[in-house]
Scaffold this active site. Structure first.
Site, PDB file in Angstrom:
ATOM      1  N   GLN A  40      10.205  20.766   8.642  1.00 19.59           N
ATOM      2  CA  GLN A  40      10.729  20.806   7.278  1.00 19.59           C
ATOM      3  C   GLN A  40       9.656  20.951   6.215  1.00 19.59           C
ATOM      4  O   GLN A  40       9.957  21.323   5.080  1.00 19.59           O
ATOM      5  CB  GLN A  40      11.576  19.564   7.020  1.00 19.59           C
ATOM      6  CG  GLN A  40      12.828  19.516   7.883  1.00 19.59           C
ATOM      7  CD  GLN A  40      13.664  18.267   7.638  1.00 19.59           C
ATOM      8  OE1 GLN A  40      13.516  17.291   8.354  1.00 19.59           O
ATOM      9  NE2 GLN A  40      14.520  18.289   6.638  1.00 19.59           N
ATOM     10  N   HIS A  60      14.941  33.577  12.060  1.00 21.00           N
ATOM     11  CA  HIS A  60      14.508  34.973  12.090  1.00 21.00           C
ATOM     12  C   HIS A  60      15.535  35.905  12.719  1.00 21.00           C
ATOM     13  O   HIS A  60      15.651  37.063  12.311  1.00 21.00           O
ATOM     14  CB  HIS A  60      13.176  35.084  12.838  1.00 21.00           C
ATOM     15  CG  HIS A  60      12.069  34.312  12.188  1.00 21.00           C
ATOM     16  ND1 HIS A  60      11.034  33.743  12.904  1.00 21.00           N
ATOM     17  CD2 HIS A  60      11.832  34.000  10.886  1.00 21.00           C
ATOM     18  CE1 HIS A  60      10.209  33.126  12.077  1.00 21.00           C
ATOM     19  NE2 HIS A  60      10.681  33.265  10.841  1.00 21.00           N
ATOM     20  N   ASP A  73       9.247  29.308   7.095  1.00 21.95           N
ATOM     21  CA  ASP A  73       7.983  29.940   7.464  1.00 21.95           C
ATOM     22  C   ASP A  73       6.805  29.352   6.687  1.00 21.95           C
ATOM     23  O   ASP A  73       5.700  29.229   7.209  1.00 21.95           O
ATOM     24  CB  ASP A  73       8.046  31.449   7.212  1.00 21.95           C
ATOM     25  CG  ASP A  73       8.961  32.163   8.196  1.00 21.95           C
ATOM     26  OD1 ASP A  73       9.548  31.485   9.066  1.00 21.95           O
ATOM     27  OD2 ASP A  73       9.101  33.395   8.088  1.00 21.95           O
ATOM     28  N   ARG A  98       5.716   8.162   7.773  1.00 24.18           N
ATOM     29  CA  ARG A  98       6.359   8.668   8.975  1.00 24.18           C
ATOM     30  C   ARG A  98       6.367  10.197   8.941  1.00 24.18           C
ATOM     31  O   ARG A  98       6.859  10.803   7.993  1.00 24.18           O
ATOM     32  CB  ARG A  98       7.790   8.137   9.082  1.00 24.18           C
ATOM     33  CG  ARG A  98       8.498   8.665  10.323  1.00 24.18           C
ATOM     34  CD  ARG A  98       9.965   8.271  10.385  1.00 24.18           C
ATOM     35  NE  ARG A  98      10.590   8.988  11.498  1.00 24.18           N
ATOM     36  CZ  ARG A  98      11.790   9.536  11.476  1.00 24.18           C
ATOM     37  NH1 ARG A  98      12.544   9.448  10.391  1.00 24.18           N
ATOM     38  NH2 ARG A  98      12.254  10.167  12.528  1.00 24.18           N
ATOM     39  N   HIS A 143      11.243  15.925  16.665  1.00 25.79           N
ATOM     40  CA  HIS A 143      12.197  15.947  15.556  1.00 25.79           C
ATOM     41  C   HIS A 143      12.868  17.322  15.511  1.00 25.79           C
ATOM     42  O   HIS A 143      12.627  18.123  14.605  1.00 25.79           O
ATOM     43  CB  HIS A 143      11.489  15.624  14.238  1.00 25.79           C
ATOM     44  CG  HIS A 143      12.399  15.283  13.105  1.00 25.79           C
ATOM     45  ND1 HIS A 143      12.247  14.152  12.332  1.00 25.79           N
ATOM     46  CD2 HIS A 143      13.496  15.912  12.603  1.00 25.79           C
ATOM     47  CE1 HIS A 143      13.190  14.114  11.389  1.00 25.79           C
ATOM     48  NE2 HIS A 143      13.955  15.183  11.546  1.00 25.79           N
ATOM     49  N   ASN A 187      13.932  11.666  17.214  1.00 29.14           N
ATOM     50  CA  ASN A 187      14.628  11.426  15.957  1.00 29.14           C
ATOM     51  C   ASN A 187      16.064  11.923  16.057  1.00 29.14           C
ATOM     52  O   ASN A 187      16.312  13.063  16.429  1.00 29.14           O
ATOM     53  CB  ASN A 187      13.948  12.169  14.806  1.00 29.14           C
ATOM     54  CG  ASN A 187      14.756  12.050  13.513  1.00 29.14           C
ATOM     55  OD1 ASN A 187      14.741  11.023  12.851  1.00 29.14           O
ATOM     56  ND2 ASN A 187      15.496  13.099  13.161  1.00 29.14           N
ATOM     57  N   GLU A 188      17.006  11.061  15.724  1.00 31.49           N
ATOM     58  CA  GLU A 188      18.425  11.412  15.661  1.00 31.49           C
ATOM     59  C   GLU A 188      18.859  12.264  16.860  1.00 31.49           C
ATOM     60  O   GLU A 188      19.286  13.412  16.709  1.00 31.49           O
ATOM     61  CB  GLU A 188      18.744  12.134  14.344  1.00 31.49           C
ATOM     62  CG  GLU A 188      18.567  11.245  13.129  1.00 31.49           C
ATOM     63  CD  GLU A 188      19.077  11.891  11.847  1.00 31.49           C
ATOM     64  OE1 GLU A 188      19.441  13.091  11.872  1.00 31.49           O
ATOM     65  OE2 GLU A 188      19.128  11.193  10.818  1.00 31.49           O
ATOM     66  N   ASN A 328      18.503   5.363  11.029  1.00 29.74           N
ATOM     67  CA  ASN A 328      18.685   6.268   9.890  1.00 29.74           C
ATOM     68  C   ASN A 328      20.074   6.033   9.325  1.00 29.74           C
ATOM     69  O   ASN A 328      21.073   6.308   9.999  1.00 29.74           O
ATOM     70  CB  ASN A 328      18.535   7.732  10.318  1.00 29.74           C
ATOM     71  CG  ASN A 328      17.096   8.103  10.630  1.00 29.74           C
ATOM     72  OD1 ASN A 328      16.189   7.286  10.497  1.00 29.74           O
ATOM     73  ND2 ASN A 328      16.886   9.336  11.055  1.00 29.74           N
ATOM     74  N   TYR A 330      22.528   6.697   5.880  1.00 28.95           N
ATOM     75  CA  TYR A 330      22.733   7.374   4.601  1.00 28.95           C
ATOM     76  C   TYR A 330      24.056   7.013   3.951  1.00 28.95           C
ATOM     77  O   TYR A 330      24.150   6.923   2.733  1.00 28.95           O
ATOM     78  CB  TYR A 330      22.691   8.900   4.803  1.00 28.95           C
ATOM     79  CG  TYR A 330      21.324   9.461   5.081  1.00 28.95           C
ATOM     80  CD1 TYR A 330      20.489   9.884   4.049  1.00 28.95           C
ATOM     81  CD2 TYR A 330      20.853   9.579   6.390  1.00 28.95           C
ATOM     82  CE1 TYR A 330      19.233  10.405   4.307  1.00 28.95           C
ATOM     83  CE2 TYR A 330      19.591  10.098   6.655  1.00 28.95           C
ATOM     84  CZ  TYR A 330      18.785  10.508   5.615  1.00 28.95           C
ATOM     85  OH  TYR A 330      17.531  11.027   5.866  1.00 28.95           O
ATOM     86  N   GLU A 397      14.949   6.337   8.001  1.00 27.17           N
ATOM     87  CA  GLU A 397      15.398   7.286   6.981  1.00 27.17           C
ATOM     88  C   GLU A 397      16.502   6.648   6.156  1.00 27.17           C
ATOM     89  O   GLU A 397      17.385   5.973   6.684  1.00 27.17           O
ATOM     90  CB  GLU A 397      15.930   8.595   7.590  1.00 27.17           C
ATOM     91  CG  GLU A 397      14.869   9.516   8.138  1.00 27.17           C
ATOM     92  CD  GLU A 397      15.440  10.828   8.662  1.00 27.17           C
ATOM     93  OE1 GLU A 397      16.469  11.299   8.128  1.00 27.17           O
ATOM     94  OE2 GLU A 397      14.861  11.378   9.620  1.00 27.17           O
TER      95      GLU A 397
END
Length: 496
Positions: A40, A60, A73, A98, A143, A187-188, A328, A330, A397
């Site tokens: 990310q 792509h 990219d 992290r 991740h 992760n997740e 995590n 939210y 998170e």
């Protein structure tokens, strides 16, 4: 019946709203910081020997899957700007950062046949910069960014992934373990498995609903356990690190006090958090998952449950393979029992037989899946603490999105304050929560949503070749909080 009454009682004592902000300091030992992920933020998608991963391939070859045909990219260009990022973290005052390591940057083919020293050097330099500024690295080994060559042979539903992951993790521990004390294997994993192999929400966008997500999970959990044992055997005595796994979940609030709805709410969390946490603590999937998936599979004509079974040896090897649990959180949902007599749908989402919804009064955000429900934080922390015998918990998170039209992100300030208050409340409840890393340090590539949803404390100008970082209003709030460890004015804050 007593279990249902106890759960209802726990819901009452925890409460259903944030009536006030907790005015107690966070302990000095409590880890506080921010979080990011390699794909990310790093960019440099094909530089210095990095190989192609499944998100590179998606962006792509099928860019229409991403909002506005965007890609990562360059993203935040943190591959080239890591020193600037660490300087921002230092100024912010975090004690922990992290981040994740890109498998394809270390092993371009996914295999040991090619180890990329330039990729290793990048993470060595990042970790060195963090340590020089007294920031503890909290490192996620995987991740979501699986090397494409491993997906070409089936990805996580292929059990060959187990050995490949352990080999990769060994390279990571060998190169970085002397300087890293907190590791997260995955992760997740629910998003990796459910999103990637059933729900068409994440790369590699394979639709094998009701089967693929369970096969993926089974192999992923075995990879986690084998990695834990490998670390114990080869590295723990020298490196003294801690191994965990980060699992995402909502808090599920019962739609009513009826037994069926209370059980349904708990069942939904067992189907999300418990799906991964139960095996690595107790050795096997939650009993309610085995029951529901097994009964539905039989009625659908399968010769065995769609939820794979661990052997006795695997159960023994899986049990107690975490030193801490990552959480995590939210948002929350309302949950009610779903009367599904036909049981025809072959899908994880239907296997739990729970209907969910958002309450209309819950505030919306730039993300359709994220409603602001801060009281869920305290509840889910208590649930995890109760179900997993007081294991240390790190909130890895927690954050909120906006559309990036202003730097005056008061919604984020309120979100962090109220959710951190829930964390502090949980500490008062006796929950063994030891850290919190906010999502995210800066705006970044939000997967299929591209750059349309902004979670960062720092704004990033993705139209600027230099990817300029600009602090939002929430930086001032977070900086003050980190300096004082208080959510209220320091004069009104009391010792823990």
């Amino acid at each position: 019946m007593w279990k249902i009454e106890l759960l209802i009682y726990s819901l009452v004592i925890v409460g259903t709203s944030c009536s006030s902000v907790n005015n107690k300091k966070f302990p000095d030992s409590f880890l506080l910081g921010t979080a990011t992920a390699a794909y990310q933020i790093e960019g440099a998608w094909n530089e210095d020997g990095k190989g192609e991963n499944i998100w590179d391939r998606t962006c792509h070859s099928d860019p229409t899957r991403i909002f506005n045909n965007e890609n990562a990219d360059i993203a935040c260009d943190s591959y080239h700007k890591y020193k600037e990022d660490v300087a921002l973290l230092k100024d912010l005052g975090v004690s922990v950062y992290r981040f994740s390591i890109s498998w394809s940057r270390i092993l371009p083919t996914g295999y040991l046949n090619e180890i990329n020293q330039l990729g290793i050097n990048y993470y060595k330099n990042l970790i060195s910069e963090l340590k020089a500024n007294n920031i503890e690295p909290l490192v996620t080994i995987f991740h979501w960014d699986l090397p494409q060559p491993l997906q070409d042979i089936g990805g996580f539903p292929n059990d060959r992934i187990i050995r490949r992951y352990v080999e990769y993790a060994r390279v990571v521990f060998d190169n970085f373990g002397d300087d890293v004390k907190y590791w997260i294997t995955f992760n997740e994993p629910k998003q990796t498995c459910r999103g990637g192999y059933a729900a068409l929400g994440d790369a590699p966008f394979i639709n094998s609903s009701g089967i693929g997500e369970y096969l993926c999970t089974h192999n992923l959990l075995k990879a986690h356990a084998e990695t834990y044992h490998m670390y114990n055997k080869e590295f723990r005595d020298k490196q003294n690190g801690h191994i965990g796994i980060t699992i995402d979940t909502v808090w599920a609030e019962p739609d009513s006090k009826d037994k069926a709805d209370v059980e349904a709410a708990d069942r939904l969390i067992q189907f999300t958090y418990g799906w991964y946490a139960h095996p690595v603590t107790h050795g096997d999937y939650p009993e309610v998952m085995k029951q529901f998936v097994g009964e539905r599979s039989a009625k659908q004509g399968f010769s065995e449950s769609r939820l794979p079974k661990f052997s006795k040896a695997e159960i023994h090897g899986m049990k107690n393979t975490v030193d801490f649990l990552g959480l995590n959180y939210y948002t929350s949902v309302m949950a009610k029992h779903k009367n599904d007599e036909e049981k025809t749908a072959i899908d994880w989402d239907q296997d739990s037989e729970v209907d969910t919804y958002f309450k209309p009064e819950w505030p919306s955000t730039a993300s359709s899946w994220l409603k602001i429900v801060p009281w869920g934080m305290r509840k889910i922390l208590n649930w995890v603490n109760k179900n997993y015998e007081g294991l240390p918990i790190i909130v890895t998170e927690n954050g909120v999105s906006e559309n990036g039209t202003t730097l005056e992100d008061d919604v984020r300030i309120d979100y962090y304050r109220d959710h951190l208050s829930g964390v502090r409340d949980a500490l008062d409840d006796g929950v063994n929560v030891i850290g919190y890393t906010a999502w995210s340090m800066m705006d970044n590539f939000e997967w299929t949503r591209g750059y349309s949803e902004k979670f960062g404390l720092y704004s990033v100008d993705f139209n600027d070749p230099e990817r300029k970082r600009t602090p939002k209003k929430s930086v001032s709030f977070f900086k003050q909080f980190l300096a004082t460890r208080c959510l209220v004015e320091e004069s009104k804050c009391v010792a823990a």
